[in-house]
Design a protein around this motif. Sequence first.
Motif, mmCIF file in Angstrom:
data_model
loop_
_atom_site.group_PDB
_atom_site.id
_atom_site.type_symbol
_atom_site.label_atom_id
_atom_site.label_comp_id
_atom_site.label_asym_id
_atom_site.label_seq_id
_atom_site.Cartn_x
_atom_site.Cartn_y
_atom_site.Cartn_z
ATOM 1 N N ILE A 197 0.836 -1.485 0.089
ATOM 2 C CA ILE A 197 -0.235 -0.068 0.415
ATOM 3 C C ILE A 197 1.223 1.101 -0.144
ATOM 4 N N VAL A 198 0.257 2.061 -0.952
ATOM 5 C CA VAL A 198 1.825 3.904 -1.411
ATOM 6 C C VAL A 198 0.311 4.448 -0.914
ATOM 7 N N THR A 199 1.068 5.194 -0.700
ATOM 8 C CA THR A 199 0.047 7.079 -0.133
ATOM 9 C C THR A 199 1.130 7.910 -1.520
ATOM 10 N N ALA A 200 0.295 8.558 -1.631
ATOM 11 C CA ALA A 200 0.403 9.553 -2.162
ATOM 12 C C ALA A 200 -0.088 11.307 -1.311
ATOM 13 N N ARG A 201 0.395 12.494 -2.296
ATOM 14 C CA ARG A 201 -0.697 13.725 -1.801
ATOM 15 C C ARG A 201 -1.442 13.937 -2.631
ATOM 16 N N ASP A 202 -1.206 13.512 -4.107
ATOM 17 C CA ASP A 202 -2.289 14.469 -5.529
ATOM 18 C C ASP A 202 -1.839 13.543 -6.047
ATOM 19 N N THR A 203 -2.551 13.541 -7.680
ATOM 20 C CA THR A 203 -2.826 13.006 -8.563
ATOM 21 C C THR A 203 -1.646 12.786 -9.246
ATOM 22 N N ALA A 204 -0.994 13.565 -9.272
ATOM 23 C CA ALA A 204 0.192 14.037 -10.252
ATOM 24 C C ALA A 204 1.309 12.132 -9.625
ATOM 25 N N GLU A 205 1.898 12.574 -8.041
ATOM 26 C CA GLU A 205 2.351 12.159 -7.574
ATOM 27 C C GLU A 205 1.680 10.577 -7.486
ATOM 28 N N THR A 206 0.300 10.085 -7.500
ATOM 29 C CA THR A 206 -0.424 8.978 -7.857
ATOM 30 C C THR A 206 0.082 8.028 -9.450
ATOM 31 N N ALA A 207 -0.426 8.717 -10.191
ATOM 32 C CA ALA A 207 0.394 8.690 -11.095
ATOM 33 C C ALA A 207 2.015 8.132 -11.682
ATOM 34 N N HIS A 208 2.995 8.877 -11.019
ATOM 35 C CA HIS A 208 3.633 9.080 -10.751
ATOM 36 C C HIS A 208 4.283 7.898 -10.207
ATOM 37 N N ARG A 209 4.432 7.877 -9.324
ATOM 38 C CA ARG A 209 4.508 6.642 -8.520
ATOM 39 C C ARG A 209 3.828 4.901 -8.768
ATOM 40 N N ALA A 210 3.262 5.356 -9.606
ATOM 41 C CA ALA A 210 2.333 3.354 -10.468
ATOM 42 C C ALA A 210 3.433 3.206 -11.413
ATOM 43 N N LEU A 211 3.396 4.157 -11.701
ATOM 44 C CA LEU A 211 4.376 4.106 -13.215
ATOM 45 C C LEU A 211 5.705 3.725 -12.762
ATOM 46 N N GLN A 212 6.279 4.430 -11.615
ATOM 47 C CA GLN A 212 7.680 3.765 -11.152
ATOM 48 C C GLN A 212 7.716 2.496 -10.602
ATOM 49 N N ASP A 234 9.927 0.138 -12.415
ATOM 50 C CA ASP A 234 11.148 -0.359 -11.728
ATOM 51 C C ASP A 234 10.546 -1.680 -10.799
ATOM 52 N N SER A 235 10.194 -1.175 -10.154
ATOM 53 C CA SER A 235 9.782 -1.558 -8.762
ATOM 54 C C SER A 235 9.398 -2.615 -8.784
ATOM 55 N N ILE A 236 8.308 -3.517 -9.045
ATOM 56 C CA ILE A 236 7.931 -4.840 -9.399
ATOM 57 C C ILE A 236 9.190 -5.741 -10.458
ATOM 58 N N PRO A 237 8.899 -5.457 -11.310
ATOM 59 C CA PRO A 237 10.271 -6.301 -12.315
ATOM 60 C C PRO A 237 11.296 -6.806 -11.347
ATOM 61 N N ARG A 238 12.132 -5.455 -10.829
ATOM 62 C CA ARG A 238 12.702 -5.440 -9.819
ATOM 63 C C ARG A 238 13.226 -6.356 -8.711
ATOM 64 N N ALA A 239 11.672 -6.075 -7.587
ATOM 65 C CA ALA A 239 11.962 -7.007 -6.714
ATOM 66 C C ALA A 239 11.140 -8.340 -6.352
ATOM 67 N N LEU A 240 10.355 -7.912 -7.727
ATOM 68 C CA LEU A 240 9.957 -9.669 -7.665
ATOM 69 C C LEU A 240 10.333 -10.465 -8.816
ATOM 70 N N GLY A 241 10.359 -9.695 -10.176
ATOM 71 C CA GLY A 241 11.160 -10.547 -11.095
ATOM 72 C C GLY A 241 9.220 -10.864 -11.801
ATOM 73 N N ILE A 242 8.362 -9.993 -12.185
ATOM 74 C CA ILE A 242 7.354 -9.547 -12.872
ATOM 75 C C ILE A 242 8.032 -9.160 -13.841
ATOM 76 N N PRO A 243 7.863 -9.299 -15.575
ATOM 77 C CA PRO A 243 8.322 -8.562 -15.941
ATOM 78 C C PRO A 243 7.495 -7.918 -16.759
ATOM 79 N N ALA A 244 7.227 -6.755 -16.905
ATOM 80 C CA ALA A 244 6.559 -5.362 -16.893
ATOM 81 C C ALA A 244 5.259 -5.508 -17.456
ATOM 82 N N GLU A 245 5.759 -6.505 -19.019
ATOM 83 C CA GLU A 245 3.995 -6.601 -20.065
ATOM 84 C C GLU A 245 3.674 -7.181 -19.442
#
Length: 689
Positions: free
Chosen positions: A489-504, A508-519
């Motif tokens: 669960i990740v909290t964000a302050r506004d719409t821009a940060e919500t979109a930025h964290r989701a794309l990140q 990066d985070s999910i493929p690197r930490a869990l080995g699940i490819p971005a596709e």
Amino acid sequence: MTPESAEPAATAPVATAEAATAETAAADLTAAAAAVPDPSAPGTPSGPDAAALAEAMRAVGPGESAPPAGDRTEALRATAEVLAAGGAPAQLVDAVVATLGEGAPKLLREDPWAILAVAGVRPEHADGFARGLLGAECTPGDERRAQALAVWLLEQAALRGHTAVELPELQAGLEKQGVPDAAAALAAILGEGQVMAFQEEEPPGPGSHRSDAEEDEEPPVRVLLALDRLALAEESLADGLVRLLSTFEGDPRPVATDPEAEAEAEAEAEVEAGTDEAGTDAEAELDTGLGTDADADAPAELDWAGAAEAAPSSSATALIRAVADSGLVLHTGGVAARAEPVALVRAARALGLRAWITASTEDGRRRLADEHAATLAGLLAGAEGPGRSADGTLALDLLVVCDAPALDAETAATLVESIADGARLVLSGDPAELWSAGPGRVFADLLAAKSCPAVASRTPDFGPIGELVSGVGIGELLPVEAPDKEVVIVTARDTAETAHRALQLVFDSIPRALGIPAEQVRVLTPGHGGQAGTRALNAALKQRLNPGPGAFGGYDQDDLVVHSPAPGVARPATVRAGGPEGLVLDCEGQELRVPREQVAGSLRHGWALTAHQAAGRRWPAVVVLLPPEAAPELTRQWVYAAFNRAERHLSVVHAVGPALPETVAAVPARPRTTRLRGILAEQRADLDG
């Protein structure tokens, strides 16, 4: 941001005929034409709709042919002339002819407001077009205008899931559009046949209780208005369900699955019965039943009790026992509970019955892992499943329909009409999931009506995601232990940060930490528009995951897309090739060719989806976005459905603060007005009387 469940914006009261010009009409309709068609537009259903898909597949059915090219060319030419006369843009001509048919020119001259039936055209557009054609004869109180507006308001309600609208609500809608005497207009419309009126008891409110004195009084009633097609669909559905319950008398003779063995058995029976040329006496005996054992050919009673005892779980045992004794059964449960209807189908086939199971999507069908599984759309269209009997019904004795909450009223009516008398139908699904993209709430209405046996699974969904989703289903947003980062669960302050964290997370985070490819990651968001909507997110995801010039109508090879050939249909696909003639897609393992002229209207990029577009499917990892502007539109149902699309990992990025747990606790779903439950109650009362 535009939520997928948002209602269309309010329309300003219509101006008088003298207050606008044909130039205004042209400007308004040009805007409408630019938006036709757009399957991702707000208010446009985007979930699975088997009836719509089946209809699209049989648009030109066996024995039919497309209209002669010359006739269509003439219709397009004549329609373009009428549109020009009313100040409408030429871009609308194809949509107008597709909607109104080749008689569109004559119809529009007789009734300019008929253009309101075209997708994307709003009342102010139709009013401007009518002024362009009629001039001073165009008035707000025109009967044709009132009828077109009433139908349009009911169609807008259908897009929001309603099969009917209460009389005061529709009257208020007409008044808002400037109809001078809305009550009189509605009275006139009801005689035309497109809109039907009904009276029914008002449903009790949550936790309501009638006193003894109130029980002696006539219950309060309400008047509902419905489009004829939706009214007839719910009536037909209710009749069909009652038919399945009333015609069920037990098990048919087991059907031989080997045609050669069946032919040999018939030949042996004929010989034994003396039906050769010299066996007329024996044949007469057989016809009268004299000199024979009357029960010799009767099928042995099927061993449902044994099948139930051999079931892999207690919930599967309960389901098999219920199906043994009823032609219609409801089954509820989560993802893990889908093993129970599969066990039922296998048990039924072992008993000699023709049994099939369906899912709403190809992904769901594959996950059933049964050779007698089909998609519901494929079954109804005849592309999958057992085919049809001579009488047109499905050639089966038992049909199990998974993802039952996705059934809209019209699809459900088509389905039930396809089931033969005496056969069994099982509707199975998770009642906490999103309702259908099309109008109706069939599964919820049937559960509430209590007209047939219902089996609730006791099989829980395991793991941190299953625990989280189960809590949401009962109205609690509980913290869960996720040692392997199954839930983040990740909290964000506004719409821009919500979109930025989701794309990140995706990049990066999910493929690197869990080995699940971005596709293999999908992003789910409540709406299409805005910085955190599907359009903006898909643009960013394409730029990073599959950059390209959009050489094929805005798409490139290996782009992830959603194919929406009809309202309510959304199929994920991958672009494999493209050229001047259109695109070639890999659509869930099937090759699909989309003509160039249909690309803009039926395709959208598909890395980011709405919950309705994702319904019936699961992915290894899912990122759910909840920007602050989505808070007013959120429901427990939406949160449950979005979270439940994740198989191994779920990330939730939200900036809605306390609105998330409050929504889960207090806002179950957006209400829908339907008639099915009331119709079933009336039929039950008639039978009891």
